[in-house]
Design an enzyme around this catalytic site. Structure first.
Site, short mmCIF file in Angstrom:
data_model
loop_
_atom_site.label_atom_id
_atom_site.label_comp_id
_atom_site.label_asym_id
_atom_site.label_seq_id
_atom_site.Cartn_x
_atom_site.Cartn_y
_atom_site.Cartn_z
N THR A 95 -4.24 5.28 -1.46
CA THR A 95 -4.94 5.33 -0.41
C THR A 95 -5.85 6.83 -1.55
OG1 THR A 95 -3.52 7.10 0.65
CG2 THR A 95 -4.00 4.33 1.13
N ASP A 108 -12.89 8.90 6.94
CA ASP A 108 -13.28 9.88 8.47
C ASP A 108 -13.66 10.19 8.83
OD1 ASP A 108 -11.73 7.55 10.39
OD2 ASP A 108 -9.61 8.68 8.78
N GLU A 124 1.15 -1.02 -0.06
CA GLU A 124 -0.05 0.52 0.29
C GLU A 124 0.67 1.55 0.45
OE1 GLU A 124 -3.18 1.11 2.97
OE2 GLU A 124 -2.39 2.59 3.68
N TYR A 158 -12.32 -3.83 11.04
CA TYR A 158 -11.04 -3.75 12.15
C TYR A 158 -10.80 -4.83 13.30
CZ TYR A 158 -12.16 0.39 9.99
OH TYR A 158 -12.05 1.64 8.82
N LYS A 190 -21.53 -5.91 4.85
CA LYS A 190 -20.21 -5.23 3.75
C LYS A 190 -20.49 -6.81 3.22
CE LYS A 190 -17.47 -2.68 6.56
NZ LYS A 190 -16.51 -2.09 6.04
N ASP A 194 -20.08 -4.59 15.14
CA ASP A 194 -19.29 -4.09 14.16
C ASP A 194 -18.93 -5.42 13.63
OD1 ASP A 194 -18.25 -1.84 14.22
OD2 ASP A 194 -16.25 -1.88 14.33
N ARG A 200 -15.82 4.35 3.87
CA ARG A 200 -16.70 5.19 4.49
C ARG A 200 -15.52 6.96 4.53
NH1 ARG A 200 -18.36 6.48 10.57
NH2 ARG A 200 -16.19 6.66 11.08
N HIS A 206 -8.18 2.74 -3.10
CA HIS A 206 -9.31 3.25 -2.12
C HIS A 206 -10.19 4.70 -2.80
CE1 HIS A 206 -6.07 1.90 0.97
NE2 HIS A 206 -5.66 0.84 -0.05
P1 FAD Z 1 -17.52 1.73 7.42
O1 FAD Z 1 -17.39 0.08 7.48
O2 FAD Z 1 -18.81 2.67 7.24
O3 FAD Z 1 -17.67 1.43 9.51
C1 FAD Z 1 -17.42 2.82 10.06
C2 FAD Z 1 -18.56 2.30 11.48
O4 FAD Z 1 -19.20 2.52 11.70
C3 FAD Z 1 -18.07 1.23 11.98
O5 FAD Z 1 -18.11 0.98 13.46
C4 FAD Z 1 -19.75 -0.12 11.24
O6 FAD Z 1 -20.17 -0.59 12.94
C5 FAD Z 1 -20.10 1.72 12.06
N1 FAD Z 1 -21.43 1.60 10.91
C6 FAD Z 1 -21.13 2.09 10.07
N2 FAD Z 1 -22.64 1.52 9.34
C7 FAD Z 1 -22.99 1.07 10.24
C8 FAD Z 1 -24.20 0.86 10.11
N3 FAD Z 1 -24.88 0.49 9.24
N4 FAD Z 1 -24.69 -0.09 11.39
C9 FAD Z 1 -24.27 -0.67 11.96
N5 FAD Z 1 -22.64 0.32 12.43
C10 FAD Z 1 -22.21 0.81 11.25
N6 FAD Z 1 -9.12 6.11 4.94
C11 FAD Z 1 -8.97 7.43 4.25
O7 FAD Z 1 -9.20 8.84 4.04
N7 FAD Z 1 -8.47 7.22 2.88
C12 FAD Z 1 -8.13 6.28 2.79
O8 FAD Z 1 -7.87 5.90 1.63
C13 FAD Z 1 -7.88 4.57 3.66
N8 FAD Z 1 -7.67 3.71 3.30
C14 FAD Z 1 -8.17 2.70 4.97
C15 FAD Z 1 -7.69 1.00 4.96
C16 FAD Z 1 -8.24 0.33 5.09
C17 FAD Z 1 -7.53 -0.83 5.14
C18 FAD Z 1 -8.46 1.07 6.95
C19 FAD Z 1 -8.64 -0.43 7.54
C20 FAD Z 1 -8.68 1.55 7.30
C21 FAD Z 1 -8.70 3.22 5.99
N9 FAD Z 1 -8.84 3.96 5.93
C22 FAD Z 1 -8.91 5.00 5.28
C23 FAD Z 1 -9.95 4.49 7.07
C24 FAD Z 1 -11.09 4.53 7.10
O9 FAD Z 1 -12.00 5.47 6.42
C25 FAD Z 1 -11.63 5.14 9.34
O10 FAD Z 1 -11.40 3.60 10.10
C26 FAD Z 1 -13.63 5.51 8.62
O11 FAD Z 1 -13.41 5.71 10.00
C27 FAD Z 1 -14.38 4.14 8.70
O12 FAD Z 1 -14.01 3.54 7.10
P2 FAD Z 1 -15.17 2.12 6.92
O13 FAD Z 1 -14.59 1.90 5.69
O14 FAD Z 1 -14.46 1.22 7.74
O15 FAD Z 1 -16.07 2.38 7.91
#
Ligand code: FAD
Length: 315
Positions: A44, A105, A13, A145, A174, A167, A103, A73
């Site tokens: 990313t 941050d 990455e 996570y 997903k 979670d 999603r 990403h």
């Molecule tokens: P989601 O999967 O949507 O989840 C976020 C949180 O909300 C979780 O706790 C989930 O359980 C909860 N949640 C959401 N919807 C629901 C629902 N309907 N019901 C219940 N719970 C729900 N960030 C960047 O900006 N750019 C990047 O390129 C990037 N790359 C990443 C790569 C990896 C491998 C990882 C692990 C993270 C990366 N991130 C990146 C960080 C990521 O964007 C953050 O961790 C963000 O806060 C959550 O994204 P997610 O896709 O996991 O969110």
């Protein structure tokens, strides 16, 4: 998991550098690293969509000039659906078939993620959208996570069992919506990762779960990232790092040792995939792979010449 039989599937990455010079340096490094034959390289998407154009450009060059299977990403932060589609159409027209759907941050200065008008509220929405609009064109990866998402981690004790289970249940949604692969958040307690994999299997998640390994390159970066992600740090790691934290070379050497041991344990458990958060640095990541005996093998397969299938995980 056809292509992983007998061979470890590797991801490198990278993140988009801030300057043009930085981008050129990255490509030089990437060329050297890709010579070792990773199956995928991913780029990313800058926080809040801040690097959209650079990310799209780098992704195109990775796929078509470096000639490595590229995963871009993509996050929902500040992205109405038109912008999401624009990004997906662009990479599709450039022959990229792999997306890490996130999603994202909250934008800088905000505590909570707020859905932008005409956009999505979570990664699940994005996965559903990609499937509905692009069918099976994209191989979709999502984030997992092992210690639960930082938003539900309360403090030293981590997430409650209830929050962790919620979670996991959401992660399964997903996958059920069409994700092919899970890549995990960084962790330093390998047992927590292995438990997470087991817990995922228990609730019927069957897709590959790829461990996200972040080699320790320097002490400050390690503290910053683990603080941001609320990662548990096993006592033995703190004890090893504390006395050497001001010695950059010693920290790097420890990072290589620790990364090697973590990967050895993971590979011994039967998992044959590694996703390395390189932080755009080559030495520690390659040293770990060298210690594991993975680099020579990869080099051999590249001389064929070898081009990995678009989604090595699809049977
Ligand atoms: P989601 O999967 O949507 O989840 C976020 C949180 O909300 C979780 O706790 C989930 O359980 C909860 N949640 C959401 N919807 C629901 C629902 N309907 N019901 C219940 N719970 C729900 N960030 C960047 O900006 N750019 C990047 O390129 C990037 N790359 C990443 C790569 C990896 C491998 C990882 C692990 C993270 C990366 N991130 C990146 C960080 C990521 O964007 C953050 O961790 C963000 O806060 C959550 O994204 P997610 O896709 O996991 O969110």
């Amino acid at each position: 998991m056809a292509a992983s039989k007998g061979r470890t599937v590797l991801y490198f990455e990278y993140f988009p550098p801030k300057t043009e010079e930085g981008v050129e340096n990255l490509f030089e490094r990437m060329d050297r690293m890709v010579a070792h034959g990773p199956n995928f390289c991913d780029i990313t998407w800058g926080a809040g969509g801040s690097t959209a154009d650079v990310t799209l450009d780098i992704a195109n060059r990775m796929q078509n000039m470096v000639c490595v299977e590229t995963m871009m990403h993509l996050t929902c932060t500040n992205m109405p659906v038109e912008k999401i589609d624009n990004a997906l159409d662009t990479i599709k027209s450039n022959g990229i078939q792999n997306v890490l759907a996130l999603r994202g941050d909250p934008p800088h200065g905000q505590d909570k993620f707020v859905q932008v008008a005409g956009g999505f509220s979570c990664a699940l929405d994005l996965v559903e959208h990609i499937k509905a609009k692009y069918g099976d064109y994209f191989g979709i990866t999502v984030a997992g996570y092992p210690e639960a998402h930082p938003e539900v981690i309360l403090g030293e004790e981590g997430a409650t069992e209830e929050a962790y289970s919620k979670d996991l249940a959401y992660l399964k949604r997903k996958v059920d919506a069409g994700a092919d692969v899970i890549v995990t958040q960084l962790f330093y307690d390998t047992d927590i990762f292995l438990k997470f994999v087991n817990d995922c299997r228990q609730i019927g998640i069957t897709c590959p779960i790829v461990p996200g390994i972040m080699p320790i390159n320097n002490y400050k970066g390690f503290v910053r990232m683990t603080g941001f992600c609320k990662t548990k740090i096993p006592a033995e790691i703190t004890a090893a790092l504390d006395p050497i934290k001001d010695n950059e070379e010693a920290v790097k050497a420890y990072g290589i040792h620790l990364g090697t041991e973590m990967c050895k344990k993971i590979l011994a458990s039967g998992i044959k995939t590694l996703h390395l958060y390189t932080l755009n640095m080559e030495k520690t990541a390659l040293a770990i792979l060298m210690n594991l005996g993975l680099i020579e093998e990869s080099k051999l397969s590249r001389t064929l010449p070898w081009r990995p299938p678009t989604n090595v995980f699809r049977v």
